[in-house]
Enzyme design. Structure first.
Site, PDB file in Angstrom:
ATOM      1  N   LYS A 106      -3.537  20.940  -0.713  1.00  0.00           N
ATOM      2  CA  LYS A 106      -2.585  19.882  -1.107  1.00  0.00           C
ATOM      3  C   LYS A 106      -2.980  19.259  -2.443  1.00  0.00           C
ATOM      4  CE  LYS A 106      -0.769  15.487   0.706  1.00  0.00           C
ATOM      5  NZ  LYS A 106      -1.474  14.447  -0.048  1.00  0.00           N
ATOM      6  N   TYR A 116     -10.463  15.007   3.687  1.00  0.00           N
ATOM      7  CA  TYR A 116     -11.053  14.570   2.416  1.00  0.00           C
ATOM      8  C   TYR A 116     -12.502  15.015   2.444  1.00  0.00           C
ATOM      9  CZ  TYR A 116      -7.257  11.574   0.817  1.00  0.00           C
ATOM     10  OH  TYR A 116      -6.053  11.113   0.341  1.00  0.00           O
ATOM     11  N   THR A 161      -7.037  18.081   0.832  1.00  0.00           N
ATOM     12  CA  THR A 161      -6.474  17.367  -0.319  1.00  0.00           C
ATOM     13  C   THR A 161      -7.380  17.546  -1.522  1.00  0.00           C
ATOM     14  OG1 THR A 161      -5.408  15.745   1.101  1.00  0.00           O
ATOM     15  CG2 THR A 161      -5.735  15.111  -1.189  1.00  0.00           C
ATOM     16  N   SER A 200       2.224  18.780  -5.138  1.00  0.00           N
ATOM     17  CA  SER A 200       2.170  17.348  -4.833  1.00  0.00           C
ATOM     18  C   SER A 200       1.420  16.600  -5.924  1.00  0.00           C
ATOM     19  CB  SER A 200       1.434  17.159  -3.496  1.00  0.00           C
ATOM     20  OG  SER A 200       1.090  15.811  -3.285  1.00  0.00           O
ATOM     21  N   HIS A 236       0.535  13.445  -4.926  1.00  0.00           N
ATOM     22  CA  HIS A 236       0.062  12.400  -4.015  1.00  0.00           C
ATOM     23  C   HIS A 236       1.033  11.204  -4.012  1.00  0.00           C
ATOM     24  CE1 HIS A 236      -3.888  11.734  -1.863  1.00  0.00           C
ATOM     25  NE2 HIS A 236      -3.257  10.615  -1.598  1.00  0.00           N
ATOM     26  N   TYR A 264       0.847  -1.202   0.000  1.00  0.00           N
ATOM     27  CA  TYR A 264       0.000   0.000   0.000  1.00  0.00           C
ATOM     28  C   TYR A 264       0.885   1.255   0.000  1.00  0.00           C
ATOM     29  CZ  TYR A 264      -2.972   3.753   1.768  1.00  0.00           C
ATOM     30  OH  TYR A 264      -3.613   4.961   1.935  1.00  0.00           O
ATOM     31  N   SER A 314      -4.203  12.074   8.779  1.00  0.00           N
ATOM     32  CA  SER A 314      -5.060  11.835   7.613  1.00  0.00           C
ATOM     33  C   SER A 314      -6.503  11.568   8.048  1.00  0.00           C
ATOM     34  CB  SER A 314      -4.521  10.611   6.861  1.00  0.00           C
ATOM     35  OG  SER A 314      -5.469  10.137   5.929  1.00  0.00           O
ATOM     36  N   VAL A 328      -0.835  10.278   5.886  1.00  0.00           N
ATOM     37  CA  VAL A 328      -0.739   8.967   5.221  1.00  0.00           C
ATOM     38  C   VAL A 328      -1.877   8.095   5.742  1.00  0.00           C
ATOM     39  CG1 VAL A 328       0.683   6.924   4.824  1.00  0.00           C
ATOM     40  CG2 VAL A 328       1.787   9.149   5.049  1.00  0.00           C
ATOM     41  N   GLN A 373      -5.730  16.621   7.986  1.00  0.00           N
ATOM     42  CA  GLN A 373      -5.961  16.565   6.529  1.00  0.00           C
ATOM     43  C   GLN A 373      -7.392  16.135   6.268  1.00  0.00           C
ATOM     44  OE1 GLN A 373      -6.394  13.341   4.992  1.00  0.00           O
ATOM     45  NE2 GLN A 373      -6.738  14.138   2.944  1.00  0.00           N
ATOM     46  N   GLY A 421       8.396  12.367  -3.064  1.00  0.00           N
ATOM     47  CA  GLY A 421       9.751  12.043  -3.510  1.00  0.00           C
ATOM     48  C   GLY A 421      10.862  12.333  -2.530  1.00  0.00           C
TER      49      GLY A 421
HETATM   50  C1  GLV Z   1      -4.810   7.900   0.205  1.00  0.00           C
HETATM   51  O1  GLV Z   1      -4.597   9.039   0.488  1.00  0.00           O
HETATM   52  C2  GLV Z   1      -3.971   7.105  -0.614  1.00  0.00           C
HETATM   53  O2  GLV Z   1      -3.155   7.668  -1.358  1.00  0.00           O
HETATM   54  O3  GLV Z   1      -4.068   5.884  -0.536  1.00  0.00           O
END
Ligand code: GLV
Length: 388
Positions: free
Chosen positions: A252, A130, A156, A274, A276, A25, A107, A79, A128, A309
């Site tokens: 973000k 969503y 995000t 970013s 992601h 993951y 997150s 994360v 963060q 990175g």
């Molecule tokens: C969630 O933010 C993912 O990238 O899995």
């Protein structure tokens, strides 16, 4: 105990200790993983200028991100599923960040909840967000972050729909893991992780389970995202969330100068350049390559940060010398966490700090304020010349 000298060492131990599905993951990009790979390899195209006979005493990496003091310009990135990498992973990472004097970003898709992290720490952390279709839930989440005294909201913008990471589908990623024969076989080799998990405060999505109707205990990321994330998110909605929150907002997922200008218009306190971690739009440009044009467009009007990175203090130095006011590490701290818990996150921060400090000195600079593009050798066509 092996001698750990760099982030790659932590990654090797992490890979041995953490179940395959959670390693995969963290370690995946979407589709061909081109963007994921180039996020790191593009840093190698930038060289540092070695300078000599410059007094290097009294150095400091301390600076500010969104007006908050940081011991170095590195925050822990949000994360998802961090608490599956190590028992109570978000709490451990937040504690390590607090002790080191850098921001921790929790997150939405964390295992430990906002409240659990707040209770286990003594300084404010960042949250963060969503955005979900269920606007009541989003309002409650924002309120929970306010109640927990979070000192910034990181919204995000690049994940209204989940990028496909092949391994997650093949592994049937979920939290807690679904017990298939192959998962069980793999878990049996990860006894240290398993013993930790038996004692964990939580093994499901702490900000979600119990706060949203109909989300079962084993909600998996793909299903949850497809059902629940708000595909209609636009700049008006971003502005509205900013208003509801009322505090510092960091946007973000900006990878284009035009979007950076929009972020400026909605009054962002900072933006994060970013992609992601290469997990969303495969084939997009690496963050470090996108950084200069975004800085040129808005860098004098809004704080520009960078993630995706960063695996060393030299990467941080390059981004900051280019003009970023801060950077974020995601995988680099997860490797440490999975390898050794809180001590591993501290180790990751120490490694990055040392690499940054020594490189800065050898470039003839002593403070963050003294860093500029003059210490870098950037290829002329680094950003590329593209057809109109
Ligand atoms: C969630 O933010 C993912 O990238 O899995």
């Amino acid at each position: 105990m092996p001698v750990i000298t760099n982030i790659e060492d932590l990654k090797r131990i992490y890979q041995r200790r953490v179940p395959r599905m959670f390693y995969d993951y963290a370690e995946s990009g979407s589709w061909t993983e081109q963007t994921f790979r180039e996020n790191t390899s593009d840093f190698d195209d930038i060289y540092l200028r070695q300078r000599v006979a410059v007094d290097m005493s009294g150095r400091s990496t301390a600076t500010k991100m969104i007006g908050q003091d940081v011991s170095m310009p590195v925050a822990l990135a949000p994360v998802g599923l961090t608490g599956m990498q190590h028992a109570d992973g978000e709490i451990k990472a937040a504690r390590a960040a607090e002790a080191f004097g850098v921001p921790f970003t929790l997150s939405t898709m964390s295992i430990n909840s906002i409240e659990e992290v707040a209770e286990a720490t003594s300084k404010p952390f960042w949250f963060q967000l969503y955005t979900m279709r269920d606007t009541d839930y989003v309002s409650r989440l924002i309120q929970r972050a306010k109640d927990a005294k979070c000192s910034a909201l990181v919204i995000t913008l690049d994940l209204q729909i989940l990028g496909q990471r092949h391994k997650d589908l093949k592994n049937g990623l979920s939290a807690p893991p679904k017990l298939t024969p192959s998962t069980i076989a793999n878990l049996m080799t990860k006894w240290r992780w398993g013993i930790g998990m038996l004692g964990a405060k939580r093994r499901n999505f702490g900000n979600i389970v119990g706060h949203v109707d109909g989300i079962s205990d084993s909600a998996d990321l793909g299903a949850w995202t497809a059902e629940s994330f708000d595909p209609t998110l636009d700049w008006n909605k971003v502005a509205k969330i900013k208003e509801d929150w009322g505090g510092p907002v960091i946007l973000k997922g900006i990878l284009d100068a035009e979007d950076a200008k929009m972020a400026l218009q909605v009054g962002a306190d900072a933006i994060i350049v970013s992609n992601h971690g290469g997990r969303q739009l495969d084939g997009a440009m690496s963050s470090i390559r996108a950084l200069p044009s975004i800085l040129d467009a808005v860098g004098d009007q809004v704080e520009v940060h960078l993630d995706s990175g960063i695996r060393s203090g030299q990467d941080v130095l390059k981004a900051v010398a280019m003009g970023a006011k801060g950077t974020y590490i995601g995988r680099s701290f997860v490797y440490g966490l999975g390898a050794m818990g809180q001590a591993g996150v501290t180790k990751a921060l120490e490694i990055i700090h040392k690499e940054m400090d020594v490189s800065m000195a050898l470039c003839g600079r002593r403070t963050i304020a003294e860093l500029d593009r003059d210490i870098l050798l950037v290829p002329e066509n680094f950003e590329g010349r593209w057809q109109a």
